[in-house]
Design a protein around this motif. Structure first.
Motif, PDB file in Angstrom:
ATOM      1  N   VAL A   1       0.844  -1.199   0.000  1.00 30.84           N
ATOM      2  CA  VAL A   1       0.000   0.000   0.000  1.00 30.84           C
ATOM      3  C   VAL A   1       0.880   1.251   0.000  1.00 30.84           C
ATOM      4  CG1 VAL A   1      -1.852   1.268   1.163  1.00 30.84           C
ATOM      5  CG2 VAL A   1      -1.790  -1.223   1.330  1.00 30.84           C
ATOM      6  N   ASN A   2       0.720   2.050  -1.038  1.00 32.22           N
ATOM      7  CA  ASN A   2       1.457   3.317  -1.144  1.00 32.22           C
ATOM      8  C   ASN A   2       0.487   4.487  -1.090  1.00 32.22           C
ATOM      9  OD1 ASN A   2       4.141   2.327  -1.456  1.00 32.22           O
ATOM     10  ND2 ASN A   2       3.542   1.601  -3.477  1.00 32.22           N
ATOM     11  N   ILE A   3       1.065   5.664  -0.953  1.00 33.51           N
ATOM     12  CA  ILE A   3       0.192   6.837  -0.913  1.00 33.51           C
ATOM     13  C   ILE A   3       0.613   7.864  -1.966  1.00 33.51           C
ATOM     14  CG2 ILE A   3      -0.444   6.578   1.508  1.00 33.51           C
ATOM     15  CD1 ILE A   3       1.565   8.899   2.084  1.00 33.51           C
ATOM     16  N   GLY A   4      -0.361   8.671  -2.358  1.00 34.83           N
ATOM     17  CA  GLY A   4      -0.085   9.671  -3.383  1.00 34.83           C
ATOM     18  C   GLY A   4      -0.867  10.949  -3.140  1.00 34.83           C
ATOM     19  N   ALA A   5      -0.405  12.007  -3.809  1.00 35.62           N
ATOM     20  CA  ALA A   5      -1.095  13.297  -3.780  1.00 35.62           C
ATOM     21  C   ALA A   5      -2.013  13.381  -5.001  1.00 35.62           C
ATOM     22  CB  ALA A   5      -0.077  14.423  -3.795  1.00 35.62           C
ATOM     23  N   GLN A   6      -2.893  14.374  -4.974  1.00 36.91           N
ATOM     24  CA  GLN A   6      -3.824  14.554  -6.098  1.00 36.91           C
ATOM     25  C   GLN A   6      -3.415  15.715  -6.999  1.00 36.91           C
ATOM     26  OE1 GLN A   6      -7.749  15.052  -4.444  1.00 36.91           O
ATOM     27  NE2 GLN A   6      -7.452  13.367  -3.004  1.00 36.91           N
ATOM     28  N   ASN A   7      -2.344  16.396  -6.605  1.00 35.29           N
ATOM     29  CA  ASN A   7      -1.888  17.558  -7.366  1.00 35.29           C
ATOM     30  C   ASN A   7      -0.566  18.010  -6.757  1.00 35.29           C
ATOM     31  OD1 ASN A   7      -1.885  19.849  -9.093  1.00 35.29           O
ATOM     32  ND2 ASN A   7      -2.879  21.100  -7.528  1.00 35.29           N
ATOM     33  N   ILE A   8       0.235  18.698  -7.531  1.00 30.11           N
ATOM     34  CA  ILE A   8       1.401  19.426  -7.006  1.00 30.11           C
ATOM     35  C   ILE A   8       1.541  20.692  -7.840  1.00 30.11           C
ATOM     36  CG2 ILE A   8       2.837  17.570  -6.021  1.00 30.11           C
ATOM     37  CD1 ILE A   8       4.221  17.393  -8.796  1.00 30.11           C
ATOM     38  N   HIS A   9       2.325  21.632  -7.335  1.00 30.91           N
ATOM     39  CA  HIS A   9       2.671  22.810  -8.144  1.00 30.91           C
ATOM     40  C   HIS A   9       3.877  22.475  -9.014  1.00 30.91           C
ATOM     41  CE1 HIS A   9       3.939  26.949  -9.105  1.00 30.91           C
ATOM     42  NE2 HIS A   9       2.644  27.209  -8.982  1.00 30.91           N
ATOM     43  N   GLN A  10       4.008  23.217 -10.093  1.00 34.92           N
ATOM     44  CA  GLN A  10       5.083  22.918 -11.042  1.00 34.92           C
ATOM     45  C   GLN A  10       6.430  23.522 -10.668  1.00 34.92           C
ATOM     46  OE1 GLN A  10       2.376  24.695 -11.515  1.00 34.92           O
ATOM     47  NE2 GLN A  10       2.750  26.546 -12.729  1.00 34.92           N
ATOM     48  N   ALA A  11       6.415  24.449  -9.679  1.00 34.63           N
ATOM     49  CA  ALA A  11       7.698  25.066  -9.293  1.00 34.63           C
ATOM     50  C   ALA A  11       8.321  24.285  -8.142  1.00 34.63           C
ATOM     51  CB  ALA A  11       7.463  26.516  -8.874  1.00 34.63           C
ATOM     52  N   GLU A  12       9.595  24.513  -7.972  1.00 39.52           N
ATOM     53  CA  GLU A  12      10.348  23.828  -6.914  1.00 39.52           C
ATOM     54  C   GLU A  12       9.879  24.272  -5.530  1.00 39.52           C
ATOM     55  OE1 GLU A  12      12.509  21.011  -6.208  1.00 39.52           O
ATOM     56  OE2 GLU A  12      13.062  21.686  -8.212  1.00 39.52           O
ATOM     57  N   SER A  13       9.761  25.588  -5.342  1.00 38.39           N
ATOM     58  CA  SER A  13       9.329  26.170  -4.061  1.00 38.39           C
ATOM     59  C   SER A  13       9.099  27.658  -4.312  1.00 38.39           C
ATOM     60  CB  SER A  13      10.415  25.998  -2.987  1.00 38.39           C
ATOM     61  OG  SER A  13      11.569  26.719  -3.375  1.00 38.39           O
ATOM     62  N   ILE A  35       1.289  23.373  -3.006  1.00 39.03           N
ATOM     63  CA  ILE A  35       2.114  22.334  -2.385  1.00 39.03           C
ATOM     64  C   ILE A  35       3.099  21.816  -3.435  1.00 39.03           C
ATOM     65  CG2 ILE A  35       2.090  20.090  -1.213  1.00 39.03           C
ATOM     66  CD1 ILE A  35       0.262  21.518   0.447  1.00 39.03           C
ATOM     67  N   SER A  36       4.334  21.604  -3.024  1.00 42.87           N
ATOM     68  CA  SER A  36       5.352  21.208  -4.003  1.00 42.87           C
ATOM     69  C   SER A  36       5.564  19.704  -4.031  1.00 42.87           C
ATOM     70  CB  SER A  36       6.682  21.893  -3.682  1.00 42.87           C
ATOM     71  OG  SER A  36       7.251  21.297  -2.525  1.00 42.87           O
ATOM     72  N   ALA A  37       6.246  19.279  -5.084  1.00 41.85           N
ATOM     73  CA  ALA A  37       6.589  17.852  -5.221  1.00 41.85           C
ATOM     74  C   ALA A  37       7.469  17.400  -4.060  1.00 41.85           C
ATOM     75  CB  ALA A  37       7.312  17.632  -6.552  1.00 41.85           C
ATOM     76  N   SER A  38       8.467  18.199  -3.719  1.00 46.43           N
ATOM     77  CA  SER A  38       9.378  17.760  -2.645  1.00 46.43           C
ATOM     78  C   SER A  38       8.648  17.705  -1.303  1.00 46.43           C
ATOM     79  CB  SER A  38      10.602  18.662  -2.564  1.00 46.43           C
ATOM     80  OG  SER A  38      10.225  19.955  -2.186  1.00 46.43           O
ATOM     81  N   GLN A  39       7.658  18.572  -1.114  1.00 51.16           N
ATOM     82  CA  GLN A  39       6.893  18.527   0.142  1.00 51.16           C
ATOM     83  C   GLN A  39       6.091  17.228   0.261  1.00 51.16           C
ATOM     84  OE1 GLN A  39       4.913  22.363  -0.324  1.00 51.16           O
ATOM     85  NE2 GLN A  39       6.027  23.174   1.423  1.00 51.16           N
ATOM     86  N   ALA A  73       0.326  21.928 -21.502  1.00 44.19           N
ATOM     87  CA  ALA A  73       1.661  22.526 -21.308  1.00 44.19           C
ATOM     88  C   ALA A  73       1.989  22.636 -19.821  1.00 44.19           C
ATOM     89  CB  ALA A  73       1.703  23.909 -21.969  1.00 44.19           C
ATOM     90  N   LEU A  74       1.015  23.063 -19.027  1.00 39.63           N
ATOM     91  CA  LEU A  74       1.231  23.139 -17.576  1.00 39.63           C
ATOM     92  C   LEU A  74       1.481  21.732 -17.017  1.00 39.63           C
ATOM     93  CD1 LEU A  74       1.094  24.720 -14.849  1.00 39.63           C
ATOM     94  CD2 LEU A  74      -1.319  24.094 -14.776  1.00 39.63           C
ATOM     95  N   LEU A  75       0.693  20.800 -17.477  1.00 43.27           N
ATOM     96  CA  LEU A  75       0.825  19.424 -16.975  1.00 43.27           C
ATOM     97  C   LEU A  75       2.192  18.847 -17.325  1.00 43.27           C
ATOM     98  CD1 LEU A  75      -2.785  18.255 -17.738  1.00 43.27           C
ATOM     99  CD2 LEU A  75      -1.743  18.573 -15.481  1.00 43.27           C
ATOM    100  N   ALA A  76       2.708  19.211 -18.485  1.00 42.63           N
ATOM    101  CA  ALA A  76       4.044  18.728 -18.864  1.00 42.63           C
ATOM    102  C   ALA A  76       5.071  19.193 -17.834  1.00 42.63           C
ATOM    103  CB  ALA A  76       4.404  19.234 -20.256  1.00 42.63           C
ATOM    104  N   SER A  77       4.929  20.417 -17.345  1.00 36.62           N
ATOM    105  CA  SER A  77       5.913  20.888 -16.358  1.00 36.62           C
ATOM    106  C   SER A  77       5.670  20.244 -14.989  1.00 36.62           C
ATOM    107  CB  SER A  77       5.958  22.414 -16.292  1.00 36.62           C
ATOM    108  OG  SER A  77       4.682  22.912 -16.013  1.00 36.62           O
ATOM    109  N   LYS A  78       4.422  19.920 -14.680  1.00 34.83           N
ATOM    110  CA  LYS A  78       4.163  19.203 -13.420  1.00 34.83           C
ATOM    111  C   LYS A  78       4.733  17.780 -13.475  1.00 34.83           C
ATOM    112  CE  LYS A  78       0.184  21.840 -11.784  1.00 34.83           C
ATOM    113  NZ  LYS A  78      -0.945  21.794 -10.877  1.00 34.83           N
ATOM    114  N   VAL A  79       4.627  17.169 -14.637  1.00 36.06           N
ATOM    115  CA  VAL A  79       5.209  15.823 -14.803  1.00 36.06           C
ATOM    116  C   VAL A  79       6.718  15.890 -14.560  1.00 36.06           C
ATOM    117  CG1 VAL A  79       5.749  14.055 -16.527  1.00 36.06           C
ATOM    118  CG2 VAL A  79       3.426  14.950 -16.362  1.00 36.06           C
ATOM    119  N   ASP A  80       7.353  16.911 -15.114  1.00 33.90           N
ATOM    120  CA  ASP A  80       8.815  17.038 -14.961  1.00 33.90           C
ATOM    121  C   ASP A  80       9.227  17.163 -13.505  1.00 33.90           C
ATOM    122  OD1 ASP A  80       9.126  16.903 -17.673  1.00 33.90           O
ATOM    123  OD2 ASP A  80       9.283  19.074 -17.963  1.00 33.90           O
ATOM    124  N   ILE A  81       8.521  18.003 -12.761  1.00 33.02           N
ATOM    125  CA  ILE A  81       8.931  18.211 -11.363  1.00 33.02           C
ATOM    126  C   ILE A  81       8.608  16.967 -10.529  1.00 33.02           C
ATOM    127  CG2 ILE A  81       6.876  19.407 -10.480  1.00 33.02           C
ATOM    128  CD1 ILE A  81       9.993  21.067  -9.662  1.00 33.02           C
TER     129      ILE A  81
END
Ligand code: G3H
Length: 255
Positions: free
Chosen positions: A62-74, A81-85, A110-118
Motif C-alpha cells: 500500500v502506497n500513498i499519493g497526492a492529487q496535485n502538485i505545483h510545477q515550481a520547486e518552491s 504544495i510542491s513535489a518535494s513537500q 503545457a502546464l501538466l508537462a511541467s508538473k510531470v517534470d517536477i
C-alpha cells in the motif's frame, strides 16, 4: 510483466479523522486479503498525507499519493504544495491531469508537462490522466483527443523518464456518473494508447506501461474491466471511499 495497480482518489472528501480511519481499515484488510503482486495506492487530500505516510511505512503493498502538485520547486505560491513537500511525507505517486483539474482549474497540457517534470525530478510516479468528454466521444474525435493529451503532456520525456509514468484512461462522461465504459469500449482505447506509446517509444515501453481505467469502477464491474488485455488496474473515485469496495476491487488481481 507490467504492474497491476489499484489507485484510490479520495478527491476533496473526508475530514482528518475519517481519512485516518478509512486508511487504517484499508491497510488492515490489504494485509489479510490482498495476496497477489498488485499495488494499492491511496491518493488522499494533502491534510492526510503525512499521517498516512506513517501508517503505511511498513506495509509493502500500500502506497500513498497526492492529487496535485505545483510545477515550481518552491517559493511564493500561496496555497500551493510542491513535489518535494509531498515526497517528504512519504508519497510515492501523484495524480496529474485529472479531468477535474483540467476543467475546473484550467490545467493545460503545457502546464501538466511541467508538473510531470517536477514530479519525476522528485521521484514521484505520475498517474497521468487522459480521456474524452461526452461530446468528443459522440463526435468520434476521442482518439485524436487522447493522442494530443499524450503528445503534449508527456512526449517531451525521454524513453527512460517515460518508463516511470503510469497512465489512467478516464472517459469524462463516466466519472462519478454511474455510467461505466463497457469493457470493450475501455479496451479499445487502452489498446489504442498502447499503440501510440509503441510508435513514440517502442514496443518494450508500450508493453511495460501500466494503463489504468477510471470512471464509475466498482466491485461489480472491475472483474470484467480488468480482464481486458490492456487494462492494468483502476483509478477509483467513489468506491475508494469504502474500504470494503476498494479492497474487493483490488482483490480482482489476487488470481
Ligand atoms: O479519479 C477517479 C475518477 O475520477 C473516477 O471517479 P469515480 O470512480 O467516482 O467515477
Amino acid at each position: 510483466m507490467r504492474k497491476k495497480i489499484v489507485a484510490g482518489n479520495w478527491k476533496m472528501n473526508l475530514d482528518y479523522q475519517s481519512g485516518l480511519s478509512l486508511f487504517s481499515e484499508i491497510i488492515n484488510m490489504a494485509k489479510d486479503e490482498v495476496i497477489g503482486n498488485q499495488e494499492l495506492v491511496v491518493c488522499s487530500p494533502f491534510i492526510h498525507l503525512s499521517s498516512l505516510g506513517q501508517l503505511s511505512k511498513n506495509v509493502a503493498n500500500v502506497n500513498i499519493g497526492a492529487q496535485n502538485i505545483h510545477q515550481a520547486e518552491s517559493g511564493a505560491y500561496t496555497g500551493e504544495i510542491s513535489a518535494s513537500q509531498v515526497k517528504s511525507v512519504g508519497a510515492s505517486h501523484v495524480i496529474l491531469g485529472h479531468s477535474e483539474r483540467r476543467a475546473y482549474f484550467g490545467e493545460t497540457d503545457a502546464l501538466l508537462a511541467s508538473k510531470v517534470d517536477i514530479a519525476l525530478k522528485h521521484d514521484l510516479t505520475p498517474i497521468f490522466c487522459i480521456g474524452e468528454t461526452r461530446e468528443e466521444r459522440e463526435s468520434g474525435a476521442f482518439f485524436d483527443v487522447i493522442k494530443t493529451q499524450l503528445t503534449d503532456g508527456l512526449f517531451h520525456l525521454s524513453k527512460e523518464a517515460f518508463a516511470s509514468v503510469v497512465l489512467a484512461y478516464e472517459p469524462v462522461w463516466a466519472i462519478g456518473t454511474g455510467l461505466t465504459a463497457s469493457p470493450e469500449q475501455a479496451q479499445e482505447v487502452h489498446k489504442f494508447i498502447r499503440e501510440v506509446l509503441a510508435d513514440q517509444y517502442g514496443q518494450e515501453i508500450a508493453d511495460n506501461t501500466s494503463i489504468l481505467y477510471g470512471g464509475s469502477c466498482n466491485p461489480g464491474n472491475a472483474k470484467d474491466l480488468f480482464a481486458q488485455a490492456d487494462i492494468d488496474g483502476g483509478l477509483i473515485g467513489g468506491a475508494s471511499l469504502k474500504s470494503r469496495d476498494f479492497i474487493d476491487i483490488a482483490k480482482v488481481f489476487n488470481g
